[in-house]
Motif scaffolding. Structure first.
Motif, PDB file in Angstrom:
ATOM      1  N   SER A 250       0.838  -1.188   0.000  1.00 21.60           N
ATOM      2  CA  SER A 250       0.000   0.000   0.000  1.00 21.60           C
ATOM      3  C   SER A 250       0.880   1.248   0.000  1.00 21.60           C
ATOM      4  CB  SER A 250      -0.917   0.004   1.229  1.00 21.60           C
ATOM      5  OG  SER A 250      -0.148   0.094   2.417  1.00 21.60           O
ATOM      6  N   CYS A 251       0.276   2.397  -0.333  1.00 25.00           N
ATOM      7  CA  CYS A 251       1.040   3.642  -0.372  1.00 25.00           C
ATOM      8  C   CYS A 251       1.607   3.978   0.999  1.00 25.00           C
ATOM      9  CB  CYS A 251       0.148   4.780  -0.868  1.00 25.00           C
ATOM     10  SG  CYS A 251      -0.112   4.791  -2.649  1.00 25.00           S
ATOM     11  N   LYS A 252       0.837   3.731   2.031  1.00 21.67           N
ATOM     12  CA  LYS A 252       1.324   4.052   3.374  1.00 21.67           C
ATOM     13  C   LYS A 252       2.529   3.187   3.737  1.00 21.67           C
ATOM     14  CE  LYS A 252      -0.137   4.638   8.154  1.00 21.67           C
ATOM     15  NZ  LYS A 252      -1.240   4.588   9.108  1.00 21.67           N
ATOM     16  N   GLU A 253       2.502   1.916   3.392  1.00 19.26           N
ATOM     17  CA  GLU A 253       3.639   1.046   3.690  1.00 19.26           C
ATOM     18  C   GLU A 253       4.881   1.474   2.921  1.00 19.26           C
ATOM     19  OE1 GLU A 253       1.337  -3.175   4.681  1.00 19.26           O
ATOM     20  OE2 GLU A 253       1.966  -2.719   2.639  1.00 19.26           O
ATOM     21  N   VAL A 254       4.724   1.854   1.660  1.00 17.24           N
ATOM     22  CA  VAL A 254       5.865   2.306   0.864  1.00 17.24           C
ATOM     23  C   VAL A 254       6.445   3.586   1.456  1.00 17.24           C
ATOM     24  CG1 VAL A 254       6.584   3.140  -1.398  1.00 17.24           C
ATOM     25  CG2 VAL A 254       5.050   1.186  -1.237  1.00 17.24           C
ATOM     26  N   LEU A 255       5.585   4.543   1.844  1.00 24.57           N
ATOM     27  CA  LEU A 255       6.069   5.792   2.432  1.00 24.57           C
ATOM     28  C   LEU A 255       6.729   5.556   3.780  1.00 24.57           C
ATOM     29  CD1 LEU A 255       3.118   8.185   1.496  1.00 24.57           C
ATOM     30  CD2 LEU A 255       5.383   8.070   0.442  1.00 24.57           C
ATOM     31  N   GLN A 256       6.229   4.595   4.547  1.00 25.66           N
ATOM     32  CA  GLN A 256       6.883   4.250   5.816  1.00 25.66           C
ATOM     33  C   GLN A 256       8.273   3.665   5.580  1.00 25.66           C
ATOM     34  OE1 GLN A 256       3.911   1.697   7.561  1.00 25.66           O
ATOM     35  NE2 GLN A 256       3.043   3.343   8.814  1.00 25.66           N
ATOM     36  N   ASP A 257       8.413   2.827   4.550  1.00 25.25           N
ATOM     37  CA  ASP A 257       9.742   2.287   4.207  1.00 25.25           C
ATOM     38  C   ASP A 257      10.680   3.409   3.775  1.00 25.25           C
ATOM     39  OD1 ASP A 257       8.747  -0.208   4.784  1.00 25.25           O
ATOM     40  OD2 ASP A 257       8.393  -0.780   2.696  1.00 25.25           O
ATOM     41  N   ASN A 258      10.164   4.343   2.977  1.00 22.45           N
ATOM     42  CA  ASN A 258      10.987   5.482   2.561  1.00 22.45           C
ATOM     43  C   ASN A 258      11.406   6.334   3.754  1.00 22.45           C
ATOM     44  OD1 ASN A 258      10.587   4.609  -0.036  1.00 22.45           O
ATOM     45  ND2 ASN A 258       9.087   6.168  -0.567  1.00 22.45           N
ATOM     46  N   ASP A 259      10.470   6.527   4.690  1.00 27.88           N
ATOM     47  CA  ASP A 259      10.788   7.301   5.882  1.00 27.88           C
ATOM     48  C   ASP A 259      11.879   6.619   6.712  1.00 27.88           C
ATOM     49  OD1 ASP A 259      10.013   9.582   7.717  1.00 27.88           O
ATOM     50  OD2 ASP A 259       9.665   7.876   9.050  1.00 27.88           O
ATOM     51  N   GLU A 260      11.853   5.295   6.744  1.00 28.64           N
ATOM     52  CA  GLU A 260      12.898   4.571   7.454  1.00 28.64           C
ATOM     53  C   GLU A 260      14.249   4.743   6.764  1.00 28.64           C
ATOM     54  OE1 GLU A 260      13.825   0.006   9.057  1.00 28.64           O
ATOM     55  OE2 GLU A 260      11.925   0.500   8.076  1.00 28.64           O
ATOM     56  N   VAL A 261      14.256   4.747   5.420  1.00 28.64           N
ATOM     57  CA  VAL A 261      15.496   4.988   4.686  1.00 28.64           C
ATOM     58  C   VAL A 261      16.038   6.379   5.004  1.00 28.64           C
ATOM     59  CG1 VAL A 261      16.482   5.275   2.381  1.00 28.64           C
ATOM     60  CG2 VAL A 261      14.914   3.376   2.838  1.00 28.64           C
ATOM     61  N   ILE A 262      15.145   7.374   5.042  1.00 29.58           N
ATOM     62  CA  ILE A 262      15.578   8.736   5.384  1.00 29.58           C
ATOM     63  C   ILE A 262      16.220   8.761   6.761  1.00 29.58           C
ATOM     64  CG2 ILE A 262      14.763  11.076   5.863  1.00 29.58           C
ATOM     65  CD1 ILE A 262      12.652  10.699   3.704  1.00 29.58           C
ATOM     66  N   GLY A 263      15.602   8.085   7.736  1.00 33.15           N
ATOM     67  CA  GLY A 263      16.163   8.046   9.077  1.00 33.15           C
ATOM     68  C   GLY A 263      17.522   7.372   9.131  1.00 33.15           C
ATOM     69  N   ASN A 264      17.675   6.266   8.383  1.00 33.97           N
ATOM     70  CA  ASN A 264      18.964   5.555   8.379  1.00 33.97           C
ATOM     71  C   ASN A 264      20.066   6.392   7.728  1.00 33.97           C
ATOM     72  OD1 ASN A 264      17.741   3.359   9.608  1.00 33.97           O
ATOM     73  ND2 ASN A 264      17.317   2.313   7.658  1.00 33.97           N
ATOM     74  N   VAL A 265      19.742   7.102   6.626  1.00 36.07           N
ATOM     75  CA  VAL A 265      20.733   7.935   5.961  1.00 36.07           C
ATOM     76  C   VAL A 265      21.175   9.074   6.878  1.00 36.07           C
ATOM     77  CG1 VAL A 265      21.097   9.549   4.058  1.00 36.07           C
ATOM     78  CG2 VAL A 265      20.001   7.350   3.632  1.00 36.07           C
ATOM     79  N   LEU A 266      20.210   9.723   7.520  1.00 33.52           N
ATOM     80  CA  LEU A 266      20.559  10.822   8.425  1.00 33.52           C
ATOM     81  C   LEU A 266      21.397  10.328   9.597  1.00 33.52           C
ATOM     82  CD1 LEU A 266      17.179  12.816   8.496  1.00 33.52           C
ATOM     83  CD2 LEU A 266      19.230  13.315   7.167  1.00 33.52           C
ATOM     84  N   SER A 267      21.078   9.147  10.103  1.00 30.68           N
ATOM     85  CA  SER A 267      21.869   8.589  11.204  1.00 30.68           C
ATOM     86  C   SER A 267      23.298   8.302  10.765  1.00 30.68           C
ATOM     87  CB  SER A 267      21.204   7.307  11.721  1.00 30.68           C
ATOM     88  OG  SER A 267      19.908   7.573  12.229  1.00 30.68           O
ATOM     89  N   ALA A 268      23.475   7.786   9.530  1.00 29.26           N
ATOM     90  CA  ALA A 268      24.818   7.493   9.030  1.00 29.26           C
ATOM     91  C   ALA A 268      25.630   8.763   8.841  1.00 29.26           C
ATOM     92  CB  ALA A 268      24.722   6.721   7.714  1.00 29.26           C
ATOM     93  N   VAL A 269      24.976   9.843   8.366  1.00 21.74           N
ATOM     94  CA  VAL A 269      25.684  11.114   8.176  1.00 21.74           C
ATOM     95  C   VAL A 269      26.055  11.726   9.523  1.00 21.74           C
ATOM     96  CG1 VAL A 269      25.486  13.460   7.265  1.00 21.74           C
ATOM     97  CG2 VAL A 269      24.620  11.537   5.935  1.00 21.74           C
ATOM     98  N   LYS A 270      25.150  11.658  10.496  1.00 26.17           N
ATOM     99  CA  LYS A 270      25.440  12.201  11.822  1.00 26.17           C
ATOM    100  C   LYS A 270      26.544  11.407  12.503  1.00 26.17           C
ATOM    101  CE  LYS A 270      20.781  14.050  12.553  1.00 26.17           C
ATOM    102  NZ  LYS A 270      19.527  13.925  13.349  1.00 26.17           N
ATOM    103  N   ALA A 271      26.610  10.094  12.268  1.00 23.08           N
ATOM    104  CA  ALA A 271      27.669   9.278  12.862  1.00 23.08           C
ATOM    105  C   ALA A 271      29.040   9.685  12.344  1.00 23.08           C
ATOM    106  CB  ALA A 271      27.405   7.804  12.573  1.00 23.08           C
ATOM    107  N   LYS A 272      29.090  10.197  11.114  1.00 23.21           N
ATOM    108  CA  LYS A 272      30.362  10.673  10.552  1.00 23.21           C
ATOM    109  C   LYS A 272      30.660  12.106  10.945  1.00 23.21           C
ATOM    110  CE  LYS A 272      30.038   7.686   6.450  1.00 23.21           C
ATOM    111  NZ  LYS A 272      31.277   6.916   6.731  1.00 23.21           N
ATOM    112  N   ASP A 273      29.745  12.735  11.705  1.00 25.78           N
ATOM    113  CA  ASP A 273      29.902  14.120  12.155  1.00 25.78           C
ATOM    114  C   ASP A 273      30.135  15.055  10.965  1.00 25.78           C
ATOM    115  OD1 ASP A 273      29.893  16.127  13.994  1.00 25.78           O
ATOM    116  OD2 ASP A 273      32.035  15.963  14.468  1.00 25.78           O
ATOM    117  N   VAL A 274      29.275  14.884   9.919  1.00 27.43           N
ATOM    118  CA  VAL A 274      29.377  15.695   8.709  1.00 27.43           C
ATOM    119  C   VAL A 274      28.205  16.673   8.678  1.00 27.43           C
ATOM    120  CG1 VAL A 274      29.329  15.674   6.186  1.00 27.43           C
ATOM    121  CG2 VAL A 274      30.553  13.887   7.424  1.00 27.43           C
TER     122      VAL A 274
END
Length: 449
Positions: free
Chosen positions: A175-199
């Motif tokens: 469903s659209c909501k499930e796809v958007l939730q997966d995308n939101d999780e990707v956004i969170g993981n990318v931001l966490s990886a960038v913050k871990a590098k202190d960039v």
């Protein structure tokens, strides 16, 4: 901490109100929302008024001011499709906030040093946004995902453009909501990886194209009148167009283009397919629209226009319609009732070759004598298209005096005749000129033996 929490809630509320405010926009142009936030401060951007569409030029000026000086690491979250309605439907704005599909995105907006919201950004093509950011930063985008980003070394002394592609629910088993939730999780993981590098980073979330488009024809550029009667929603199919040197020449739209190769055979709706129009042609006096479909079906619409001195204007007619299938051709004449002024389009709710219909068979071939055509909500124009993408004023096949109107007129006339006859009878009534006086002598009537 309480003050910071209050400030973040106000910023989130402002973001949601901006999105909701633009829902009242009456514009029918394609547009996508854009969210921009950064770990550093961003130049201020005035809140757009409700219904305002930010142009690409305005966005370019702002990005140049925000990213033009000094090295920047930009995270471009580019979703296949995105519209304001995705936030209102799946963002929990009207319902439970815990049911939102954008938890990580909302958290990033709250925790960022500054954020910018563009609810309605002009959309001009699927490749416009990557090219825009590439031109602003002067570097090519690098396609990454959360796994590769954790192993990627980011040089903060130069500009970096990291592209993260996100899917949409079209064609997905989710469903659209499930796809958007997966995308939101990707956004969170990318931001966490960038913050871990202190960039330090600047993130953008937008779409390659809008997921929902509401088309509204403007009446300021054309005459007011009947035109293509289509529902204004995302699923409305586009009309079939034939272009010459990039200029629209012929346009056709129909809810159904049904054909049958026998009197009792199954109907085949060709409108469900996308045809090839490469064999079509048009000039100032003749137009030929050739629609080639899979399965060997081919429809040909031949039109012409000429000047009629009696009316003092040019008229166009649909001279013939040909259907080819199984190496056979059936031809039908349409000039008897399919015509309109040359600057108009022709519209009819039903065009068929049944008895007393607009299409008249002119083929005596036994193989095609039982072929049937039925075009529902049919509209065509072969000359003088209005502003390139819209039908002109539609000349409808339905006459003004329909059967219902004639029945109403005859019934009203009959009732009027009855009323006039009754009034005439009442006016003819007269009173007696002599009455019996009870005080005077009585009237005697002699009786004979």
């Amino acid at each position: 901490m309480a003050a910071a929490s209050c400030s973040s809630e106000v910023r989130l509320a402002t973001f949601l109100l901006l999105l909701l405010g633009c829902l009242s926009s009456g514009s029918g142009s394609a547009q996508v929302p854009l969210l921009l936030w950064s770990s550093d401060s961003l130049p201020p951007l005035a809140s757009p008024a409700a219904g305002h569409i930010t142009s690409n030029d305005q966005l370019t000026v702002y990005l140049t001011a925000a990213l033009g000086s000094g090295p920047h690491t930009v995270l471009l979250f580019l979703q296949d499709k995105l519209s304001k309605d995705d936030f209102t439907i799946f963002g929990g704005v009207f319902g439970n906030k815990q049911d939102s599909a954008f938890h990580n995105l909302e958290a990033a907006l709250q925790s960022s040093a500054s954020s910018i919201t563009v609810p309605a950004l002009e959309w001009t093509g699927s490749s416009s946004f990557p090219a825009l950011f590439q031109e602003t930063l002067g570097v090519s985008p690098v396609l990454v995902d959360p796994e590769t980003l954790s192993h990627l070394t980011i040089n903060t002394s130069v500009n970096n453009l990291l592209l993260i592609n996100l899917p949409y629910c079209t064609g997905s088993h989710k469903s659209c909501k499930e796809v958007l939730q997966d995308n939101d999780e990707v956004i969170g993981n990318v931001l966490s990886a960038v913050k871990a590098k202190d960039v330090p980073y600047t993130a953008i979330y937008t779409g390659l194209q809008p997921s929902r488009v509401i088309s509204e024809a403007s009446v300021s550029d054309q005459s007011v009148g009947r035109s293509l009667l289509a529902t204004a929603e995302a699923d409305v199919k586009a009309p079939i167009m034939f272009n010459v040197s990039g200029n629209p020449c012929i346009m056709l739209w129909a809810q159904n283009l049904s054909v049958s190769l026998s009197s009792s055979g199954e109907w085949i709706d060709l409108a469900a397919q996308t045809p090839s129009v490469d064999r079509s042609m048009c000039n100032t006096t003749h137009s030929l629209l050739v629609l080639r479909y899979t399965g060997g079906f081919e429809l040909r619409f031949a039109m012409s226009q000429r000047f009629y001195p009696v009316s003092g204007r040019n008229w166009f007619t649909l001279d013939s319609v040909q259907l080819q299938a199984n190496a056979s051709t059936a031809s039908f004449t349409g000039g008897r009732g399919i015509y309109a002024p040359a600057e108009y389009s022709f519209h009819c709710q039903s065009v068929s070759n049944s008895k007393d219909a607009l299409l008249v068979p002119n083929s005596t071939d036994k193989d095609t004598s039982e072929w049937r055509l039925n075009f529902i909500d049919f509209q065509i124009q072969g000359f003088r298209l209005a502003n390139g993408t819209n039908f002109s004023y539609a000349s409808d096949c339905a006459g003004f005096f329909t059967a219902g109107i004639w029945m109403g007129l005859l019934t009203s006339l009959l009732m009027l005749l009855i009323f006039v006859y009754g009034l005439h009878m009442i006016m003819q009534l007269t009173t007696m000129d002599r009455f019996d006086d009870p005080k005077g002598p009585s009237i005697s009537v002699p009786q004979s033996d």
